[in-house]
Design a protein around this motif. Structure first.
Motif, mmCIF file in Angstrom:
data_model
loop_
_atom_site.group_PDB
_atom_site.id
_atom_site.type_symbol
_atom_site.label_atom_id
_atom_site.label_comp_id
_atom_site.label_asym_id
_atom_site.label_seq_id
_atom_site.Cartn_x
_atom_site.Cartn_y
_atom_site.Cartn_z
ATOM 1 N N ARG A 38 0.766 -1.235 -0.140
ATOM 2 C CA ARG A 38 0.094 0.165 0.062
ATOM 3 C C ARG A 38 0.972 1.225 -0.002
ATOM 4 N NH1 ARG A 38 -4.203 -0.542 4.865
ATOM 5 N NH2 ARG A 38 -2.494 -0.775 5.818
ATOM 6 N N PRO A 39 1.297 1.635 -1.075
ATOM 7 C CA PRO A 39 2.405 2.989 -1.219
ATOM 8 C C PRO A 39 1.318 3.807 -0.702
ATOM 9 C CG PRO A 39 1.410 2.268 -3.393
ATOM 10 C CD PRO A 39 0.985 1.179 -2.624
ATOM 11 N N ASP A 40 2.241 5.007 -0.250
ATOM 12 C CA ASP A 40 1.889 6.267 0.134
ATOM 13 C C ASP A 40 1.465 7.263 -1.076
ATOM 14 O OD1 ASP A 40 2.572 6.256 2.808
ATOM 15 O OD2 ASP A 40 4.565 6.965 2.530
ATOM 16 N N GLN A 41 0.404 8.092 -0.724
ATOM 17 C CA GLN A 41 -0.050 8.979 -1.641
ATOM 18 C C GLN A 41 0.404 10.242 -1.318
ATOM 19 O OE1 GLN A 41 -1.831 7.802 -4.305
ATOM 20 N NE2 GLN A 41 -1.431 5.713 -3.476
ATOM 21 N N PRO A 42 0.268 11.342 -2.506
ATOM 22 C CA PRO A 42 0.640 12.643 -1.964
ATOM 23 C C PRO A 42 -0.328 13.282 -0.979
ATOM 24 C CG PRO A 42 0.536 12.274 -4.512
ATOM 25 C CD PRO A 42 -0.048 11.084 -3.806
#
Length: 408
Positions: A215-219
């Motif tokens: 679950r990659p980070d989002q801006p």
């Protein structure tokens, strides 16, 4: 006689109008009304109106910033403490960042009974006026970009800062503290450049780790204040630091802040660098101004000298921001090249490009009506001195300031 709620509504309506006498008469009616009932009506409305701000994008720190700009000191303190009262009414879940901001502001509540009189310092009339002004401010604030899920909504999970990241930030803080304390511009530049290189390398490491995450980070985003004087120059400095750290910045000049959008590690870099560089730029500007006056041999105040000083300061800070931006971007480019050689372009460059695209997409979502505001350099001496303060090895008086993006 109307009840307290109606008297308060009348006072608020009068305060929003332009008839000063009518506003004073409405305030007088509040003064002579039943004190506990008026205090209860004020508190009920304040708690309700504060709660309506959070889904509209506002955060406690944002409210405190604008209250300090637009209200009397007691009105700003009243709002700060009102945040603690409103916290009791927050629906679960309340995200940790919200309580962290309240703690940072020192918001506290001593109980509902007699709450306004405790803050009146013996002057209830002025306290009522400040309370009415605070409510008028809160009720008139426009919606702004929602950067974090507000209380009552599920938080977006993000990875915590790793121990390695914490150690890196500690090293950066130490370097920037040295840069702020030194009186030698070349040393300050070298220390700041080293800090940027460290943060750029950390950003690359974080980007590669994030690309492989389930679950990659989002801006996300932060807001940085751009208070007077020289708000536009401060916004330009934020924009330049943001650009060097793979972030985007949009200035809301009427609200006194710039919104910086980017990934968490990059936002942390922007906050650290911007705070330090603003200290360095201000100190260098004051030194340059003193040297200018000493060189002229005329320390006395002359007609128009205030306007000339303002033009000098603005030009100095604009030039400083642009030259610092160039140097920071060069440090980032060096870090990118070294990382690409170590890891290979085919792995690194697509990751960085995808993150840049994600940030720009977020800007377009939150700020579809962005315009550009072009800054002016009115004082050649200030421009030259500001450029020199940012980098003694390069003087470029003829360069033109770039535009600052404005939005709400």
């Amino acid at each position: 006689m109307p009840d307290a709620e109606q008297l308060l509504a009348d006072a608020l309506a009068a305060a929003r109008a332009t008839d000063v006498r009518q506003a004073e008469r409405a305030l007088d009616r509040l003064v002579v009304a039943d004190g506990p009932a008026v205090d209860a009506a004020l508190l009920t409305r304040l708690i309700r109106d504060l709660g309506r701000l959070w889904p509209r994008g506002w955060q406690p720190i944002d409210l405190d910033r604008i209250a300090a700009r637009r209200l009397a000191p007691r009105g700003a303190r009243l709002l700060r403490d009102g945040l603690a009262a409103q916290r009791r009414e927050q629906p679960d879940p309340v995200p940790p960042w919200f309580d962290d901001q309240l703690a940072e502001l020192g918001a506290r509540w001593g109980g509902d009974a007699g709450w306004l009189d405790r803050r009146a310092e013996g002057d209830r009339i002025s306290a009522l006026r400040d309370a009415v002004d605070a409510l008028v401010l809160v009720e008139g604030l426009p919606p702004i970009a929602v950067l974090r899920p507000p209380p009552g909504r599920p938080a977006v999970a993000s990875r915590p800062v790793t121990p390695t990241g914490s150690r890196m930030l500690d090293r950066v803080r130490a370097l920037l503290a040295k840069a702020e304390s030194t009186t030698f511009p070349a040393e300050a530049e070298a220390l700041t450049g080293k800090a940027q290189e460290l943060m750029a390398r950390h950003s690359i490491d974080t980007a590669l780790l994030d690309a492989a995450a389930e679950r990659p980070d989002q801006p996300s985003g932060v807001r940085l204040g751009t208070d007077a004087p020289y708000a536009a120059a401060k916004a330009l400095l934020i924009q330049e630091v943001a650009a060097a750290n793979r972030c985007e910045s949009v200035w809301s000049d009427d609200l006194g802040f710039a919104t910086v959008l980017g990934f968490p590690a990059d936002l942390a870099a922007v906050e650290l660098l911007h705070t330090s560089l603003l200290v360095q730029a201000t100190a260098a500007m004051l030194r340059g101004r003193a040297e200018r006056h000493a060189g002229s041999g005329r320390a006395e105040r002359r007609p128009g000298s205030g306007r000339r000083t303002k033009a000098y300061d603005e030009s100095f800070l604009n030039a400083f921001a642009l030259r610092i931006g160039e140097r920071l971007r060069a440090a980032t480019a060096t870090a990118d090249q070294e990382a690409a050689q170590e890891r290979g372009d085919d792995r690194l460059l697509p990751v960085l490009a995808a993150r840049s695209d994600a940030v720009r997409e977020r800007v377009d979502q939150l700020f579809p009506g962005v315009t550009r505001h072009r800054l002016q350099a009115r004082d050649a001496a200030g421009w030259s001195s500001g450029t020199s303060a940012a980098d003694r090895a390069s003087l470029d008086v003829g360069a033109a300031p770039r535009a600052v993006r404005r939005g709400r």
